[in-house]
Write a protein that holds these residues in place. Structure first.
Motif, short mmCIF file in Angstrom:
data_model
loop_
_atom_site.label_atom_id
_atom_site.label_comp_id
_atom_site.label_asym_id
_atom_site.label_seq_id
_atom_site.Cartn_x
_atom_site.Cartn_y
_atom_site.Cartn_z
N GLU A 1 17.57 -2.14 -0.64
CA GLU A 1 16.66 -1.10 -0.14
C GLU A 1 16.35 -1.27 1.34
OE1 GLU A 1 12.68 -1.07 -1.70
OE2 GLU A 1 12.76 -3.20 -2.18
N ASP B 1 20.17 2.33 -3.36
CA ASP B 1 18.77 2.28 -2.92
C ASP B 1 18.76 2.28 -1.39
OD1 ASP B 1 16.02 2.17 -3.08
OD2 ASP B 1 16.04 0.57 -4.59
N GLU C 1 4.78 8.80 -8.35
CA GLU C 1 3.78 7.76 -8.59
C GLU C 1 4.00 7.11 -9.95
OE1 GLU C 1 1.01 5.06 -7.91
OE2 GLU C 1 1.87 6.44 -6.43
N ARG D 1 6.78 4.60 -9.67
CA ARG D 1 6.30 3.39 -8.99
C ARG D 1 5.48 2.51 -9.93
NH1 ARG D 1 4.59 6.67 -3.60
NH2 ARG D 1 6.61 6.59 -2.52
N ARG D 2 4.61 3.16 -10.70
CA ARG D 2 3.75 2.39 -11.61
C ARG D 2 4.58 1.72 -12.71
NH1 ARG D 2 -1.78 3.85 -11.32
NH2 ARG D 2 -2.17 2.29 -12.95
N GLU E 1 7.55 0.69 -12.48
CA GLU E 1 8.26 -0.44 -11.88
C GLU E 1 7.30 -1.58 -11.53
OE1 GLU E 1 11.31 -1.36 -8.14
OE2 GLU E 1 10.67 0.69 -8.55
N SER E 2 6.16 -1.23 -10.90
CA SER E 2 5.24 -2.28 -10.45
C SER E 2 4.59 -3.01 -11.61
CB SER E 2 4.15 -1.68 -9.55
OG SER E 2 3.32 -0.81 -10.28
N GLU E 3 4.44 -2.33 -12.75
CA GLU E 3 3.80 -2.96 -13.91
C GLU E 3 4.83 -3.47 -14.92
OE1 GLU E 3 0.38 -0.99 -15.47
OE2 GLU E 3 -0.10 -0.05 -13.53
N ASN E 4 6.12 -3.46 -14.49
CA ASN E 4 7.20 -3.99 -15.32
C ASN E 4 7.24 -3.36 -16.72
OD1 ASN E 4 8.31 -5.83 -13.41
ND2 ASN E 4 6.52 -7.16 -13.77
#
Length: 875
Positions: free
Chosen positions: A363, A387, A809, A812-813, A815-818
């Protein structure tokens, strides 16, 4: 032999409009009249093979006849704006076909047609006139035939002298006298009160003309008839004068100017694409392939081994996939352009290079592309992750002006004058001749594309910045293209066996319905044959025939719906038709697009298509599954999670467009209703009908709902009357009451038009633009459509921006929270996920939380969320 076709443009357009349901294209432009007109035009061209053609239009409301009779055509209802807006498109259609169109101030289309028909007749030409107006029968002669439309425009009745004699027992000239005696309510020609068609024909058979009738009143039997003729002598003569087509309209054309033959099929196809007339495009050969041009040489390297020095940061990249459906499609080559040089990488070299694979998914290594989503999906099917996409020329061009007909690299390069890129068609050919050229030519073409992206990046970003759209581009559309690419690659699993079972069940239902229909009919027949069905309903069962055609009775849906209370068989027939379409179009249609190796449907999301910013889907269009019908809703049962024990979760914005309207208009009543979580349609009914909540009837709420969803889109009295099955007068009064109840909505509608006229465009809450040059057009039809668009685009576009923001969003969430949960589909205002059971409780809270907080408005956003074993169960 010269053959001249003359078409009464206004008459055919009116008939087409009222014969077809309201249709509109992706941009929201009404197209039903244009579509009907087009199909008739194509039929005429194919069957008549004219050497000359002309379409006449009325120039205005006032003609020379108004000097004779001020109330001529008085009392006619105002043309629905949904129709008047389409006349500009019909004229555009005729221009594309190189068909002469004409209108003359102070005269009607009939007069223009009559003048040209008689001129052509004198020169020995064959003439055929197309109209829906019987007045034109007076032009019939040995050389002139008049074709009248019946059953809307699908059936034509051609009149020559013999046909007029058989039908009326009159000569063509006597049609004028008949009209003078009986009058014509549609043109407000008074005639003689009490005399209808039969009486008029009887008098004319005996006396020949109106003048002879009036001179022979003493010979006419019946005291009342004599009195009527005596009392209305002058009115009868005036009516004949009004009904007479004027045959000496001054015009600057001669007959040779009307020649018809060559036209640019590309222009026709381009217009059909704009109007979404996909079924008509196949009729046309789009002309010869675009010729290749001699371009200046461009230097580049053909890569046999990918080296680190080629993979600069940043690099413009082209991943060439020609198939319109790029899923599992062949990648024909990859080109890179950066500060170090220009490179062509054969596909197998790139896909086997660890350096390239690592660079693609990094990325931090910035890539500039054309159509990021396409590149993500094409590489994704090959197992490569893409990416770091920082710039997408397609999306930049689309955002700067979504109204442009083409955003292809070759067209962008022409507009900007940067670089040289051939059209794809010049390199690959088209249709059956489409092929991949030799590697040198292919490499040259791809490198030029990548070079154009590299040169144009800064120019486009600067323009986006000037338009206050750089944030919209970078923070919304760019990340969304990656999200959509991943969604397309993931796909949604379909239970093929269940879908097949649904098809079998529908077949059984159809057979049962068929049996009921035969029992009611007392015999077996072909239900799908309008002729046989008409004979059963109207001859055998004796139901009232509402419409007749040349070939028999009309059995269209609107006719059957009017007969629904008259016989049980009607509901069975209507249901039979619905289920038949459901089975053939949707069950069989979906089965054809399931990927065998994944058991999934991988729909394609169109991100750079609509002018409002709305997403649409194709191959298949999952937004079109008819869920108003229970059998249609059940199709969603076949959409299941791809993992065992997972669930489907559906989250739907509640009345998002009305909430956006409340916010943008700043209307206190609407804002208050949404803040207190009131049923908005009930609230509107209370305000418009001035009743308490407990006094709101279901009919009141239905009316309020129709106007709520229609008002901001410029719904007219005609549109609302059709929706609610009420008179145009009642609909107009309802709209007036609505605007009195919500003055700030009215203020928004007016200010959106005036602001757009001043700026030349309208914007959404996130600064998406739509340019409206026709707001200052002298053409009423173009201007009125632009005004309607100025009102609805900020609403529709803002709603589209909100759900796009929510999608980004959510990705993203996740991904960020697995989280393992996956976003699968976006359908209108709804997001569909597949969720592991252990994440379900969390997702039922997280999804509405993210969606409701996507933007901050003066009213709360509300999301309805539910889950189940299938998409159907999740609703």
């Amino acid at each position: 032999m010269k053959k001249l076709i003359l078409i009464d443009g206004n008459s055919i357009a009116y008939r087409a409009f009222f014969a077809l349901p309201l249709l509109n294209n992706e941009k929201g432009v009404y197209t039903n009249a244009v579509y009907g007109f087009t199909t008739m035009l194509l039929k005429i061209i194919e069957e008549e093979k004219p050497t000359h053609m002309m379409v006449a239009f009325d120039a205005g409301k006032t003609t020379f006849r108004h000097k004779t009779y001020e109330d001529y055509k008085g009392g006619r209802q105002k043309t629905p704006p949904e129709l008047s807006e389409q006349f500009a498109l019909i004229r555009e259609l005729l221009d594309a076909f190189n068909i002469t169109r004409y209108e003359a101030e102070n005269y009607e289309a009939d007069d223009i047609i009559g003048t040209l028909a008689k001129d052509a007749e004198k020169d020995g030409w064959d003439v055929k006139v197309y109209s829906g107006d019987k007045d034109l029968l007076q032009l019939v002669s040995e050389k002139v035939t008049v074709a009248l439309t019946r059953k809307g425009i699908t059936s034509i009745e051609a009149y020559d002298e013999k046909m007029i004699d058989e039908k009326y027992g009159l000569t063509p000239k006597q049609i004028i006298d008949m009209k003078g005696l009986m009058g014509d309510s549609s043109d407000n020609i008074p005639g003689v009160p009490g005399i209808g068609e039969k009486t008029a024909i009887k008098l004319l058979k005996e006396f020949g003309t109106i003048e002879n009738v009036l001179e022979s009143v003493d010979k006419i039997s019946g005291k009342k008839m004599k009195e009527k003729l005596e009392e209305n002598r002058e009115q009868a003569l005036m009516s004949k004068e009004l009904a007479t087509i004027y045959l000496e309209v001054p015009n600057e054309m001669n007959l040779q100017d009307l020649s018809f033959g060559e036209y640019d099929s590309k222009k026709v196809v381009a217009l059909f694409k704009e109007l979404d007339f996909s079924s008509l495009i196949s009729k046309f050969d789009e002309g010869e392939a675009v010729e290749k041009k001699e371009l200046e040489n461009i230097n580049f390297d053909v890569v046999t081994e990918v080296k680190a020095e080629y993979l600069q940061n940043p690099s413009a990249m082209v991943v060439e996939v020609l198939d319109e459906n790029y899923h599992q499609a062949t990648i024909h080559g990859i080109a890179l352009v950066n500060e170090k040089g220009r490179y062509y990488i054969p596909t197998d070299v790139a896909l086997q290079s660890e350096s390239f694979i690592e660079w693609a998914k990094d990325e931090d290594k910035k890539k500039w592309v054309f159509d990021a989503k396409r590149a993500v999906v094409a590489l994704g099917w090959q197992g490569l992750l893409l990416d770091g996409v920082e710039f997408d020329l397609l999306m930049a061009s689309y955002l700067l002006d979504p109204s442009l007909s083409s955003h292809e690299i070759s067209d962008i390069v022409k507009r900007k004058g940067k670089g040289e890129v051939q059209e794809d068609e010049a390199i690959y050919g088209k249709g059956a001749k489409r092929s991949i050229p030799n590697e040198k030519e292919l490499a040259d073409h791809l490198v030029r594309k990548a070079d154009a992206i590299f040169q144009l990046k800064e120019i486009f970003e600067e323009e986006l910045k000037e338009n206050e759209q750089l944030e919209l581009f970078k923070d919304l559309e760019m990340p969304l293209s990656i999200v959509l690419g991943r969604m397309e690659t993931t796909g949604v699993k379909v239970d093929t066996s269940q879908l097949k079972q649904m098809g079998e069940d529908l077949e059984e239902r159809l057979q049962a319905l068929e049996k009921h229909i035969f029992e009611h009919a007392g015999t077996e027949f072909n239900i799908n044959s309008p002729k046989q069905l008409g004979e059963i309903l109207f001859d055998k069962l004796g139901l009232p025939a509402i419409k007749k055609t040349k070939t028999g009775y009309s059995t269209s849906a609107d006719v059957l719906e009017k007969l629904a209370e008259d016989h049980e068989i009607i509901q069975h027939i209507l249901h039979y038709r619905q289920l038949g379409k459901l089975n053939s179009t949707y069950i069989e249609g979906l089965l054809k697009v399931i990927y065998q190796d994944t058991s999934k449907i991988h729909t394609r999301f169109n991100q750079a298509l609509t002018q409002t910013g709305r997403l649409s889907s194709t191959d298949p269009n999952l937004q079109n599954i008819p869920i108003r019908l229970e059998e249609g809703r059940r199709i969603r049962k076949a959409f299941i999670p791809s993992e065992k024990g997972w669930k489907i979760l559906a989250a739907d914005y509640s009345q998002i467009e009305l909430r956006v309207l409340a916010h943008i208009a700043g209307d206190d009543k609407l804002i208050d209703a949404f803040k207190h979580d009131m049923d908005i349609h009930t609230k509107t009914a209370m305000d418009v009908f001035h009743v308490n909540e407990n006094e709101v009837t279901s009919s009141m709420r239905r009316s309020a709902k129709a106007v709520n969803f229609g008002i901001v889109y410029g719904i007219s009295d005609y549109g609302l009357s059709q929706s609610l099955n009420i008179s145009r007068k009642e609909a107009g009064e309802f709209i007036d009451r609505y605007l009195q109840s919500y003055p700030k909505v009215k203020e928004y509608m007016e200010s959106s038009i005036s602001n757009a006229r001043e700026k030349g465009f309208v914007s959404t809450l996130l600064y998406r633009r739509r340019y409206l040059p026709d707001l200052t057009s002298r053409n009423f039809n173009k201007r009125s459509f632009a005004e309607r668009t100025a009102m609805n685009t900020p609403i529709q576009g803002s709603a589209a921006d909100i759900i796009k923001k929510a999608m980004i969003e959510m990705a993203r969430r996740l991904e960020s929270e697995n989280l393992e949960s996956r976003l699968l589909l976006q359908v209108h205002d709804e997001l569909i996920f597949e969720v592991p059971e252990h994440e379900l409780e969390k997702m039922l809270v997280l999804v509405p939380e993210v969606m409701e907080q996507a933007v901050t408005l003066q009213v709360p956003l509300k999301v309805d969320v539910s889950a189940g074993d299938t998409w159907y169960d999740a609703k």
